[in-house]
Design an enzyme around this catalytic site. Sequence first.
Site, PDB file in Angstrom:
ATOM      1  N   LYS A 113       0.817  -1.289  -0.250  1.00 16.72           N
ATOM      2  CA  LYS A 113      -0.495   0.434  -0.137  1.00 16.72           C
ATOM      3  C   LYS A 113       0.904   1.415  -0.280  1.00 16.72           C
ATOM      4  O   LYS A 113       0.378   2.507  -0.300  1.00 16.72           O
ATOM      5  CB  LYS A 113      -1.333   0.000   1.122  1.00 16.72           C
ATOM      6  CG  LYS A 113      -2.252  -1.005   1.220  1.00 16.72           C
ATOM      7  CD  LYS A 113      -3.302  -0.773   2.094  1.00 16.72           C
ATOM      8  CE  LYS A 113      -4.423  -1.409   2.026  1.00 16.72           C
ATOM      9  NZ  LYS A 113      -5.527  -1.448   2.611  1.00 16.72           N
ATOM     10  N   LYS A 195      -5.228 -10.616  -6.024  1.00 15.57           N
ATOM     11  CA  LYS A 195      -5.941 -10.876  -5.118  1.00 15.57           C
ATOM     12  C   LYS A 195      -6.956  -9.897  -5.204  1.00 15.57           C
ATOM     13  O   LYS A 195      -7.220  -8.827  -6.219  1.00 15.57           O
ATOM     14  CB  LYS A 195      -5.714 -10.336  -3.793  1.00 15.57           C
ATOM     15  CG  LYS A 195      -6.875  -9.851  -2.422  1.00 15.57           C
ATOM     16  CD  LYS A 195      -6.518 -10.163  -1.360  1.00 15.57           C
ATOM     17  CE  LYS A 195      -7.083  -7.978  -1.349  1.00 15.57           C
ATOM     18  NZ  LYS A 195      -6.889  -7.069   0.254  1.00 15.57           N
ATOM     19  N   LYS A 198     -11.020  -4.532  -3.222  1.00 14.42           N
ATOM     20  CA  LYS A 198     -13.036  -3.544  -3.158  1.00 14.42           C
ATOM     21  C   LYS A 198     -11.683  -2.257  -4.207  1.00 14.42           C
ATOM     22  O   LYS A 198     -13.064  -1.257  -4.108  1.00 14.42           O
ATOM     23  CB  LYS A 198     -13.664  -3.804  -2.218  1.00 14.42           C
ATOM     24  CG  LYS A 198     -13.088  -3.096  -0.970  1.00 14.42           C
ATOM     25  CD  LYS A 198     -14.195  -3.321  -0.090  1.00 14.42           C
ATOM     26  CE  LYS A 198     -13.690  -3.954   1.671  1.00 14.42           C
ATOM     27  NZ  LYS A 198     -12.907  -3.560   2.670  1.00 14.42           N
TER      28      LYS A 198
HETATM   29  P1  ATP Z   1      -9.010  -2.867   0.148  1.00 17.03           P
HETATM   30  O1  ATP Z   1      -8.825  -3.338  -0.740  1.00 17.03           O
HETATM   31  O2  ATP Z   1      -9.855  -1.587   0.436  1.00 17.03           O
HETATM   32  O3  ATP Z   1      -7.033  -3.200   1.029  1.00 17.03           O
HETATM   33  P2  ATP Z   1     -10.040  -5.752   1.185  1.00 17.03           P
HETATM   34  O4  ATP Z   1     -10.817  -5.729  -0.160  1.00 17.03           O
HETATM   35  O5  ATP Z   1      -8.522  -6.579   1.099  1.00 17.03           O
HETATM   36  O6  ATP Z   1      -9.736  -3.930   0.881  1.00 17.03           O
HETATM   37  P3  ATP Z   1     -10.900  -5.710   3.813  1.00 17.03           P
HETATM   38  O7  ATP Z   1     -11.169  -5.139   4.334  1.00 17.03           O
HETATM   39  O8  ATP Z   1      -8.950  -5.395   4.211  1.00 17.03           O
HETATM   40  O9  ATP Z   1     -10.807  -5.819   2.523  1.00 17.03           O
HETATM   41  O10 ATP Z   1     -10.730  -7.185   3.713  1.00 17.03           O
HETATM   42  C1  ATP Z   1     -11.803  -7.740   5.264  1.00 17.03           C
HETATM   43  C2  ATP Z   1     -11.844  -8.908   5.124  1.00 17.03           C
HETATM   44  O11 ATP Z   1     -11.822  -9.958   3.487  1.00 17.03           O
HETATM   45  C3  ATP Z   1     -10.855  -9.813   5.277  1.00 17.03           C
HETATM   46  O12 ATP Z   1     -11.135 -10.685   6.632  1.00 17.03           O
HETATM   47  C4  ATP Z   1      -9.382  -9.980   3.993  1.00 17.03           C
HETATM   48  O13 ATP Z   1      -8.441 -11.546   4.495  1.00 17.03           O
HETATM   49  C5  ATP Z   1     -10.432 -10.848   3.531  1.00 17.03           C
HETATM   50  N1  ATP Z   1     -10.940 -10.866   2.193  1.00 17.03           N
HETATM   51  C6  ATP Z   1     -10.163  -9.277   1.473  1.00 17.03           C
HETATM   52  N2  ATP Z   1     -10.388  -9.271   0.491  1.00 17.03           N
HETATM   53  C7  ATP Z   1     -10.034 -11.426   0.407  1.00 17.03           C
HETATM   54  C8  ATP Z   1      -9.837 -12.436  -0.993  1.00 17.03           C
HETATM   55  N3  ATP Z   1      -9.757 -11.786  -2.047  1.00 17.03           N
HETATM   56  N4  ATP Z   1     -10.136 -13.202  -0.828  1.00 17.03           N
HETATM   57  C9  ATP Z   1     -10.665 -14.200   0.309  1.00 17.03           C
HETATM   58  N5  ATP Z   1     -10.875 -12.546   1.803  1.00 17.03           N
HETATM   59  C10 ATP Z   1     -10.731 -11.657   1.256  1.00 17.03           C
END
Ligand code: ATP
Length: 330
Positions: A113, A195, A198
């Site tokens: 990040k 991955k 969002k």
């Molecule tokens: P950002 O992209 O805004 O950093 P993010 O999509 O990675 O956010 P978080 O809010 O950081 O989402 O994560 C919330 C939860 O979802 C965490 O437990 C994280 O491990 C899980 N998670 C995020 N992305 C994935 C994915 N692609 N597959 C499975 N679990 C996920």
Amino acid sequence: MRIISGIQPTNVPTLGNYIGAMKNFVKIQNEFEDVDLLVFVADLHSITVERDRAELKKNIKTLAALYLAIGLDPAKCHLFIQSEVPEHTELSYVLECNAYIGEMERMIQFKEKSAKEGASVRTGLLTYPILMAADILLYDADKVPVGEDQKQHLEITKVIAERFNNKYGDTFTIPEPYILKSGARIMSLQDPLKKMSKSDPNQKGYITLLDNIDEAKNKIRRAVTDSIGVVKYDQENQPAVTNLINIYSNLTGESIESIEKKYEGLGYKEFKEDLANIVGDELTKIQTKYNEIIKSDILNKVLDEGRDYAHYLAVKKIRKVHKRVGLGRE
Ligand code: ATP
Ligand code: LTN
């Protein structure tokens, strides 16, 4: 047993967040015996990068409503907003004084990040894992359900807790990550090596829980695959199809072998069409409930109760921590 987890209110949660984390919260609520489950909106974590105020406000409410819409039951768990329990930041500071800068700089998420942020990397991004440790240790959580990408943050939480306990005497429960193998890492629909996130600038790569149903289905239909043409779970040679099988299996509960068998001799078109419908049906279910919740006044009541319960536990813990460290008068 106490279990805690949180999600950042950045954008609307994706299918990756849902399968990797949120669905497991509901599973724990319904299947674990004697569990004290706390689930929160990690709003403090989301301001480690620039955010629009109005959008943040909206996302906080949306995420809280989605927790209820996916099946979290306020009679069985406590839902709250992180910033409404000030002890999270209080404990975070004390833990910062027991964590090393080098440890924070080694975090993969920080490296990734901060590389995106260029010259304006905020200090909060570096200390993010310490706030996360505080979220967990404040409540003496035994288990923390998260996706694979959070594993390193859980490891550093354990290191900080053990260091504190050794220095000041037994204070914190040492938490364990709770990561289910399948679905722990859902990949982008446009790049199976990335991955699903969002905050991906390419919106075709992810599906959010509030996406228009037809658009969501189209994203599945247009997901990248390969030229092999066989529906087979093969991480190395067919990562994109493997990712779709993972989503299919997680949403239906069907085993990977059974899915492979079902589509034997058929191309990707039929497989994707079925998956598009499966995803569409799941989103429809969630959105129907979401629309009811947003219209009602239940959300505020639920979040008040959750905040009061979390605060009650947190105050007791922070007093103990201050005492152990030697802060204040008593
Ligand atoms: P950002 O992209 O805004 O950093 P993010 O999509 O990675 O956010 P978080 O809010 O950081 O989402 O994560 C919330 C939860 O979802 C965490 O437990 C994280 O491990 C899980 N998670 C995020 N992305 C994935 C994915 N692609 N597959 C499975 N679990 C996920
Ligand atoms: N860092 C997590 C969100 C999060 C969290 C937590 C998860 C913040 N605090 C405590 C579990 C327990 C993420 O998913 N990005």
